[in-house]
Design a protein around this motif. Structure first.
Motif, short mmCIF file in Angstrom:
data_model
loop_
_atom_site.label_atom_id
_atom_site.label_comp_id
_atom_site.label_asym_id
_atom_site.label_seq_id
_atom_site.Cartn_x
_atom_site.Cartn_y
_atom_site.Cartn_z
N ILE A 205 0.85 -1.20 0.00
CA ILE A 205 0.00 0.00 0.00
C ILE A 205 0.89 1.24 0.00
N LEU A 206 0.27 2.38 -0.33
CA LEU A 206 1.02 3.64 -0.29
C LEU A 206 1.31 3.99 1.16
N ALA A 207 2.52 4.45 1.43
CA ALA A 207 2.85 4.99 2.75
C ALA A 207 2.51 6.48 2.77
N CYS A 208 2.36 7.03 3.94
CA CYS A 208 2.17 8.47 4.08
C CYS A 208 3.02 8.93 5.26
N THR A 209 4.07 9.64 4.97
CA THR A 209 4.96 10.12 6.02
C THR A 209 4.30 11.31 6.72
N LYS A 210 4.22 11.25 8.02
CA LYS A 210 3.53 12.33 8.72
C LYS A 210 4.23 12.60 10.04
N HIS A 211 4.01 13.75 10.68
CA HIS A 211 3.23 14.89 10.23
C HIS A 211 4.24 15.96 9.93
N PHE A 212 4.29 16.39 8.69
CA PHE A 212 5.33 17.29 8.21
C PHE A 212 4.99 18.72 8.59
N ALA A 213 5.65 19.35 9.55
CA ALA A 213 6.83 18.90 10.26
C ALA A 213 6.83 19.46 11.69
N ALA A 214 7.65 18.77 12.51
CA ALA A 214 7.93 19.22 13.88
C ALA A 214 6.71 19.19 14.80
N TYR A 215 5.73 18.37 14.44
CA TYR A 215 4.51 18.25 15.25
C TYR A 215 4.83 17.79 16.68
N GLY A 216 5.89 16.98 16.82
CA GLY A 216 6.26 16.43 18.12
C GLY A 216 6.92 17.45 19.04
N ALA A 217 7.13 18.66 18.53
CA ALA A 217 7.78 19.68 19.37
C ALA A 217 6.76 20.66 19.93
N ALA A 218 5.50 20.25 19.98
CA ALA A 218 4.44 21.12 20.49
C ALA A 218 4.79 21.64 21.88
N GLU A 219 4.65 22.93 22.07
CA GLU A 219 4.98 23.54 23.36
C GLU A 219 4.24 22.85 24.49
N ALA A 220 4.98 22.54 25.55
CA ALA A 220 4.43 21.94 26.77
C ALA A 220 3.76 20.60 26.52
N GLY A 221 4.06 19.99 25.37
CA GLY A 221 3.53 18.65 25.09
C GLY A 221 2.04 18.62 24.85
N ARG A 222 1.44 19.79 24.67
CA ARG A 222 -0.02 19.84 24.46
C ARG A 222 -0.32 19.67 22.98
N ASP A 223 -1.18 18.72 22.68
CA ASP A 223 -1.42 18.38 21.27
C ASP A 223 -1.91 19.60 20.49
N TYR A 224 -1.47 19.70 19.27
CA TYR A 224 -1.81 20.75 18.30
C TYR A 224 -1.21 22.11 18.67
N ASN A 225 -0.39 22.14 19.71
CA ASN A 225 0.13 23.43 20.18
C ASN A 225 1.25 23.97 19.27
#
Ligand code: NOJ
Length: 748
Positions: A205-225
Motif C-alpha cells: 500500500i502507499l505509505a504516508c509520512t507524517k506529520h510534516f513537520a515538527a509536530y512532536g515539538a508542540a509547546e508543553a507537550g499539548r497536542d496541536y500546540n
C-alpha cells in the motif's frame, strides 16, 4: 524520478484493463506519464479539482465532525479519495457508486490509519522502536500492508516519524521516540515494509509520512500546540526522518497541524514546495491533516476558507482531507487569479500517478477480493511475527537479585488492573484490530506457559483510574500465598495517541498505593507496565524488585509478556525515549547541550551557580538506549583504526562485547559521538550507529562500526551542512550513558 517510478514505468505491459466504459477488456495500459497526460487531457477543471478532495466515510471517525455528505459528493463525482472505509464489501460498494457517477471512471483511493498493524496488531510504534530491530519494523509494516490491502485499503497514514522529547504529548506512542538517527532508520524500514518492492504488488500500500513537520515539538507537550525553533534544530533533529522516507520512496506526505515560527504547515510553502518537493525532489503528493486547511483560520493565518485554499495550493498541498475547501473554492481561486491551473494540474497529476502505481486504472477492484481478505487476515505467520516483535520490544528496567526470570516451581500471584485485559493491551489506534476474544491477555499467556496451573493466580485488585478499594483485599490474600507477586499495571490505551496529552505521567489512580500494600507483604514484587509513553517511576524504581516495560504489545502481547517473565524470551529492548524522574524535567533528552555551567553532580565543588534543579537530580531515571537483559554484557577494548580522520578517510571502531551471564541474549551495541568544539555548540553526545546482535552465554563478539566525516556533519554557523575539523570523543556501550571512551581528530 525515483527508482520505484522507473520500475513501474518499465513494468507497464499488457494487462487486463478496466476500460473507460466500465467493463474489463484486455487493452495495453500506457506508461504512467503518457497515460496520465492523456487522461488529464480529457478531464474538465471540476474533474481535476475532484481528485484533490478527500472525505471520510462513516467508519472510525478520526477528527472533528465534517458537515459534508460524502455519499452525495461521490454521486456528484466530486471525490478523489475516501478515508475510514475498510473491508472488501464496503470499499467495493463505495467504488462501484463512484464509478457509476465518474464520467471518466477514475477510481477512488481508500486511505486508513494502519499504524501498528491492521488486524494482527503489533506493538505500538514506540514499543516496536524499543526493539532497535529494523527488520522487526519492516516486517510489521509489511504484514500490516498485506492485511490492509486484502481488505480494500490502498493507502496508510503511516509512518508517523515525529521526533519528540516530551512524554506529556500523547502521540509519542505513535512515533519512534526522541532520536533522529534511530528514528530515521526506523522510518526508512517502515516505508520499505508498507510499499515493498513494487506498489503494483497486491500486498503493498502507499505509505504516508507524517506529520510534516515538527509536530512532536508542540509547546508543553499539548497536542496541536505551537512550535517555534531555529532552522538549525529543525533541519538537524526534526527533518531527517522525513528525508529518510523520501529516500525510501514514500508515496505521500501529510502536513502537520502545528505552526512553525508563525506559519501553519498546511500553508507553509517553504516546507512543502521548497524543502520537500524542491530540495528533496519528492514526487508523490501531500495531503493535509484532518481539516488542517480550515484550521488555518483559527490559527489566524487565513481570513476565510477561500483564503485557506489559496494559501494551501500555493504552498504545495495536493489533497484536502475532509475540509471541503478545495472542492468549494478552487475554481473561484482560479477565476480570481489566486492560484494557477498549473498548480491544480500538478496536484491532480501527482494523485493520479499514485492511483496508477497501485494498478487502479487497470482494475479499480483489484484490492476487493473477498476470498483473499478471508485467507490473509490473521495468518499464522503474521501472528508469529507479531509475537516475535512483542518479545523484542520488552524493556527490562530493573531486576534486583535476578528476581526475573520466574521459575515454573514458584507460586506466582498475578495482580493488577491489566492482568486479564484484552482491550488495552493492543494499544490505541489499532486500526481494525479486534480486542476481546482475539488479543492474548497476560492471564491467557501465563496459563499457556505454566505447567502447573495451581502455581498461578490472577486477581485484579484495583482499576486503572478508578479509586475503589474493594478489590484490594482479595488480591492481597492471593499474594500472601505466593513466592513472587507480579503486578500488571499501566494506562488506558486512550491515554496516549491523538488528543491525549497529560500533565501528570505517574501511574494513574491508586495503582501505586496498591503496590505499596503489596510491598508490605515482604515478597519480591515485579511490576509489568502496559503504557504508551515514558512514565515517572521514581517511587516504583525505589520500591519494586523488577520492572518490565511491555508498552502496548499488541495481539500477542500476553504471550510475549509471559514468555519474557518466565525466561523463554530474554528481554533485549532499549528505551527509545528518556524516562524522567519527574515531569518537571521535561523536555528531557540525552543529546542535550552542555551549557556554560554544566552541573557535575554531587561531587561538583560548585553546588549553586550551575545549570541544575535544586530539588532534583538533572539525570533521568532511565536514559535513552537503556535496557537490561537476563544476560550480563560487558564491554571492553574500544579501539579505533586511526586517531586521525582525514576528509575522505574513515575510522573503523571496534569493541568487544562479552556475554558473561547465564543466558544467551541479544544486545544493542550503541555508538555515540561528541564533537567538542564547533562554530555552533554541539550536543554532549549523538547516536551515530547501533548493532543488535545475539551473543551466546560465555561468548565474546567483536562489533565494528565505521565513521566517516559524513557522519560528523551538522549545520554550521553559515547553515552549511559540513563536518568541522577538530577533536571528537566516541562512546560505545549498552545505553546513552556508555562510559567506554576513545578520541580522534578530524583533520583538514
Ligand atoms: C488526524 C491525525 O493527526 C492523523 O495522524 C490521521 O492520519 C488523520 N487524523 C486521519 O485519521
Amino acid at each position: 524520478m525515483n527508482k520505484r517510478s522507473v520500475l513501474l514505468l518499465l513494468a507497464c505491459t499488457t494487462v487486463s484493463v478496466y476500460a473507460q466504459k466500465g467493463k474489463k477488456t484486455s487493452t495495453t495500459i500506457k506508461p504512467k506519464s503518457e497515460f496520465v497526460t492523456e487522461l488529464m487531457g480529457k478531464m474538465t477543471v471540476d474533474e481535476k479539482i475532484a481528485q484533490l478532495v478527500q472525505f471520510t466515510a462513516d467508519g472510525t471517525i478520526t477528527g472533528p465532525k465534517s458537515g459534508t455528505n460524502w455519499v452525495d459528493e461521490i454521486k456528484k463525482g466530486n471525490v478523489g479519495s475516501i478515508l475510514n472505509a475498510t473491508g472488501v464489501d464496503y470499499t467495493r460498494k463505495i467504488q462501484k457508486m463512484n464509478l457509476e457517477s465518474s464520467r471518466l471512471k477514475i477510481p477512488i483511493l481508500f486511505g486508513y490509519d494502519v499504524i501498528h498493524g491492521y488486524k494482527t496488531i503489533f506493538p505500538i510504534t514506540l514499543g516496536e522502536t524499543a526493539s532497535w530491530d529494523l527488520e522487526v519494523a519492516r516486517i510489521s509494516s509489511e504484514v500490516a500492508a498485506a492485511e490492509a490491502a486484502a481488505s480494500g485499503v490502498h493507502w496508510t497514514f503511516a509512518p508517523m516519524v515525529d521526533i519528540s522529547r516530551d512524554p506529556r504529548w500523547g502521540r509519542v506512542s505513535e512515533g519512534a521516540g526522541e532520536d533522529t538517527y534511530l528514528g530515521s532508520k526506523m522510518a526508512f524500514a517502515r516505508v520499505m515494509g508498507f510499499q515493498g518492492k513494487n506498489l503494483h504488488d497486491l500486498n503493498t500500500i502507499l505509505a504516508c509520512t507524517k506529520h510534516f513537520a515538527a509536530y512532536g515539538a508542540a509547546e508543553a507537550g499539548r497536542d496541536y500546540n505551537t512550535v517555534d525553533m531555529s532552522e538549525r534544530l529543525l533541519r538537524e533533529v526534526y527533518l531527517p526522518p522525513f528525508k529518510a522516507t523520501v529516500d525510501a520512496g514514500s508515496a505521500t506526505f501529510m502536513a502537520s497541524f502545528n505552526e512553525i515560527a508563525g506559519v501553519p504547515s498546511t500553508g507553509n510553502k517553504w516546507l512543502m514546495n521548497d524543502i520537500l518537493k524542491g530540495e528533496w525532489g519528492f514526487k508523490g503528493f501531500v495531503v493535509t491533516d484532518y481539516t488542517g486547511m480550515n484550521e488555518m483560520i483559527a490559527h489566524g493565518y487565513a481570513k476565510d476558507e477561500q483564503h485557506a485554499g489559496e494559501l494551501s495550493l500555493n504552498a504545495g498541498i495536493d489533497m484536502d482531507m475532509v475540509g471541503a475547501i478545495y472542492l468549494k473554492y478552487t475554481k473561484k481561486n482560479l477565476e480570481e487569479g489566486k492560484v494557477t491551473m498549473a498548480q491544480v494540474d500538478d496536484a491532480c497529476r501527482r494523485i493520479l500517478e499514485a492511483k496508477y502505481d497501485l494498478g487502479l486504472f487497470e482494475d479499480p477492484y483489484r484490492y476487493s477480493d473477498a476470498k483473499r481478505e478471508k485467507t490473509t487476515i490473521y495468518k499464522k505467520e503474521y501472528l508469529d511475527a507479531a509475537l516475535a516483535a512483542a518479545n523484542k520490544s520488552m524493556v527490562l528496567l530493573k531486576n534486583s537479585n535476578n528476581v526475573l526470570p520466574l521459575k515454573q516451581t514458584q507460586k506466582v500471584a498475578f495482580v493488577g488492573p491489566l492482568v486479564s485485559d484484552e482491550y488495552n493491551i493492543i494499544g490505541s489506534w489499532a486500526a481494525s484490530g479486534d480486542r476481546y476474544g482475539y488479543a492474548v491477555s497476560v492471564q491467557e499467556g501465563v496459563n499457556k506457559l505454566v505447567t502447573d496451573k495451581n502455581k498461578v493466580s490472577f486477581t485484579k485488585g484495583v482499576e486503572i483510574k478508578d479509586t475503589k478499594r474493594d478489590g484490594i483485599q482479595a488480591a492481597i490474600n492471593a499474594a500472601k500465598n505466593a513466592d513472587v507477586i507480579v503486578a500488571v499495571m499501566g494506562e488506558f490505551e486512550n491515554q496516549t495517541g491523538e488528543a491525549a496529552s497529560q500533565v501528570n505521567i505517574d501511574l494513574p489512580g491508586i495503582q501505586k498505593e496498591f503496590l505499596a500494600e503489596l510491598k508490605k507483604l515482604g515478597k519480591p514484587v515485579v511490576l509489568v507496565l502496559l503504557n504508551g509513553r515514558p512514565l515517572t517511576l521514581s517511587w516504583e524504581n525505589e520500591n519494586m524488585d523488577a520492572i518490565l516495560e511491555a508498552w502496548y504489545p499488541g495481539t500477542m502481547g500476553g504471550d510475549a509478556i509471559a514468555q519474557t517473565l518466565y525466561g523463554v524470551s530474554n528481554p533485549s529492548g532499549k528505551l527509545p525515549m528518556t524516562f524522567p524522574r519527574s515531569v518537571g524535567q521535561v523536555p528531557i533528552y540525552y543529546n542535550h547541550k552542555n551549557t556554560g555551567r554544566p552541573y557535575l553532580g554531587a561531587s561538583d565543588p560548585e553546588q549553586k551557580y550551575k545549570s541544575r534543579y535544586t530539588d532534583s537530580d538533572n539525570s533521568p531515571l532511565y536514559p535513552f538506549g537503556y535496557g537490561l537483559s537476563y544476560s550480563d554484557f560487558q564491554y571492553s577494548n574500544l579501539i579505533l583504526s586511526t586517531q586521525k580522520l582525514s576528509a575522505n578517510g574513515k575510522i573503523t571502531v571496534s569493541v568487544d562485547v562479552k556475554n558473561a551471564g547465564a543466558y544467551d541474549g541479544e544486545e544493542v551495541v550503541q555508538l555515540y559521538v561528541r564533537d567538542l568544539v564547533g562554530s555552533v555548540t554541539r550536543p554532549v553526545r549523538e547516536l551515530k550507529g547501533f548493532n543488535k546482535l545475539l551473543i551466546k552465554k560465555g561468548e565474546t563478539k567483536t562489533v565494528t562500526f565505521e565513521i566517516t566525516p559524513d557522519d560528523l556533519r551538522f549545520y554550521n554557523i553559515d547553515m552549511k551542512f559540513v563536518a568541522e575539523p577538530g577533536d571528537f570523543e566516541i562512546y560505545v556501550g549498552g545505553s546513552s550513558d556508555a562510559t567506554l571512551k576513545n578520541t580522534f581528530e578530524l583533520v583538514k
